[in-house]
Motif scaffolding. Structure first.
Motif, short mmCIF file in Angstrom:
data_model
loop_
_atom_site.label_atom_id
_atom_site.label_comp_id
_atom_site.label_asym_id
_atom_site.label_seq_id
_atom_site.Cartn_x
_atom_site.Cartn_y
_atom_site.Cartn_z
N GLU A 235 10.85 -1.33 3.32
CA GLU A 235 10.63 -0.84 4.68
C GLU A 235 11.13 -1.86 5.70
OE1 GLU A 235 6.48 -0.42 6.46
OE2 GLU A 235 6.87 1.62 5.74
N SER A 237 11.31 -4.17 8.79
CA SER A 237 10.26 -4.84 9.55
C SER A 237 10.80 -6.16 10.10
CB SER A 237 9.03 -5.11 8.68
OG SER A 237 8.07 -5.87 9.38
N ASN A 270 8.76 1.16 -4.02
CA ASN A 270 8.69 1.13 -2.55
C ASN A 270 7.93 -0.11 -2.10
OD1 ASN A 270 9.99 3.67 -2.06
ND2 ASN A 270 8.09 4.69 -2.72
N ARG A 272 6.26 -1.61 1.22
CA ARG A 272 5.84 -1.25 2.58
C ARG A 272 5.26 -2.49 3.27
NH1 ARG A 272 6.22 4.18 2.14
NH2 ARG A 272 5.70 5.11 0.11
#
Length: 346
Positions: A235, A237, A270, A272
């Motif tokens: 993700e 960021s 994934n 996150r």
């Protein structure tokens, strides 16, 4: 006749004198009567006063009698109370003696218990030392057994590859690449297991620096040399944290490698990232079958593993490094996720 006249004159003179004297006597008597009446009146007044005084004295006597009766009753009550106090005093005196004797017994018992406690402490310390030594030996034995088992496979691979290469007079370039690849992977497995043991056994100071989380994770992905059948989604960021980059990269690499093994090098991972105020949350989620429920609570314990190979130190080292940074790590299922909490300004 003359004699009678003379006698009459004498008698008249005597009578007149007598009457005068009687008048005087009457006056005196009246005065005396008045005086007596006055004395009688004074006596009556005095008598009345005396009677009043007598009534007052009678009332005072009755009051004194009542007071004496009350005092006598109170005196009896005080006497009874005094007797009760004396009885209680004797009982308290006896109780004090009993308490003193019991206190002496308690003091002796305390001394005995202190001696017993000291003996038990020495025994506990001795047993604890023995237990720690035995646990250390058991851990060393378990670790040595696992390392021997885990090193046997890559060493066998190295031995077999070397024997094959020695027996072949001519080796094509493609074969050399395959053989060197096998040797390289075997050596990496051995190096990884040795690094796990060394990292678990030592506690070094942190070398902190501010860095972007995604950079660390992407570097771990590059160093991990993952299969093309694994899709890793990180993700986006801009969150930065203050960490030891070498140690934290080792944590991320370990979690990514575990996730890849959990999905048999084929599936989705994934990553996150959540900015949670003073903390940063990083979650590694994979599409694998999950962690057995009975293993979930023990997964961070040293030497515990659900895999056929490995030292069982990887996740324990991860938790140690994260806690050293003031953070925490937990694991959950549905889907399988490892959640790291790190303070941004440690």
């Amino acid at each position: 006749m003359s004699d009678q006249a003379s006698y009459f004159e004498k008698f008249s003179g005597f009578t007149g004198k007598t009457i005068s004297e009687l008048d005087l006597a009457k006056i005196e008597v009246e005065e005396r009567g008045n005086q007596l009446q006055e004395l009688a009146n004074q006596s009556n007044a005095r008598f009345n006063e005396v009677m009043k005084m007598n009534l007052g004295l009678k009332e005072k006597i009755e009051f004194l009698q009542d007071l004496t009766t009350n005092l006598s009753i109170q005196n009896e009550e005080l006497e009874k109370r005094n007797q009760e106090l004396e009885r209680q005093k004797k009982e308290n005196s006896q109780l004090s003696l009993d308490l003193k004797r019991n206190l002496e017994k308690v003091v002796l018992k305390e001394k005995e218990l202190e001696l017993r406690r000291d003996q038990l402490e020495r025994q506990v310390n001795e047993k604890t030392d023995e237990l720690i030594k035995s646990q250390k030996l058991a851990i060393i034995g378990e670790l040595a057994s696992r390392m021997a088992h885990d090193l046997k496979n890559p060493l066998s691979t190295i031995k077999n590859v070397i024997e094959v290469m020695e027996n072949k007079q001519k080796i094509r370039l493609e074969e050399k690449i395959i053989y060197y690849g096998k040797l390289h992977r075997a050596i990496e497995r051995i190096s990884h297991q040795v690094d796990d043991v060394l990292e678990y056994g030592r506690s070094t100071q942190l070398s902190l620096q501010t860095c972007q989380i995604t950079q660390l994770i992407n570097q771990s992905i590059l160093d991990g040399n993952f299969s093309n059948d694994i899709k890793i989604n990180v993700e986006r960021s801009e969150v930065k944290i203050n960490v030891d980059t070498v140690k934290m990269e080792a944590v991320f690499t370990n979690l990514l490698v575990n996730a890849a093994q959990a999905i048999n090098n084929k599936g989705i991972i994934n990553v996150r990232i959540l900015d949670n105020g003073a903390n940063t949350i990083i979650a590694f989620e994979d599409s694998g079958p999950g962690i057995p429920q009975d293993a979930l609570s023990k997964i961070f314990e040293p030497l515990f593993t659900t895999k056929q190979t490995g030292t069982g130190l990887g996740l324990s080292i991860c938790r140690k490094i994260i806690e050293q940074h003031g953070g925490s790590i937990v694991a959950k299922n549905n889907p399988t996720t490892f959640i790291i909490r790190l303070p941004k300004n440690f």
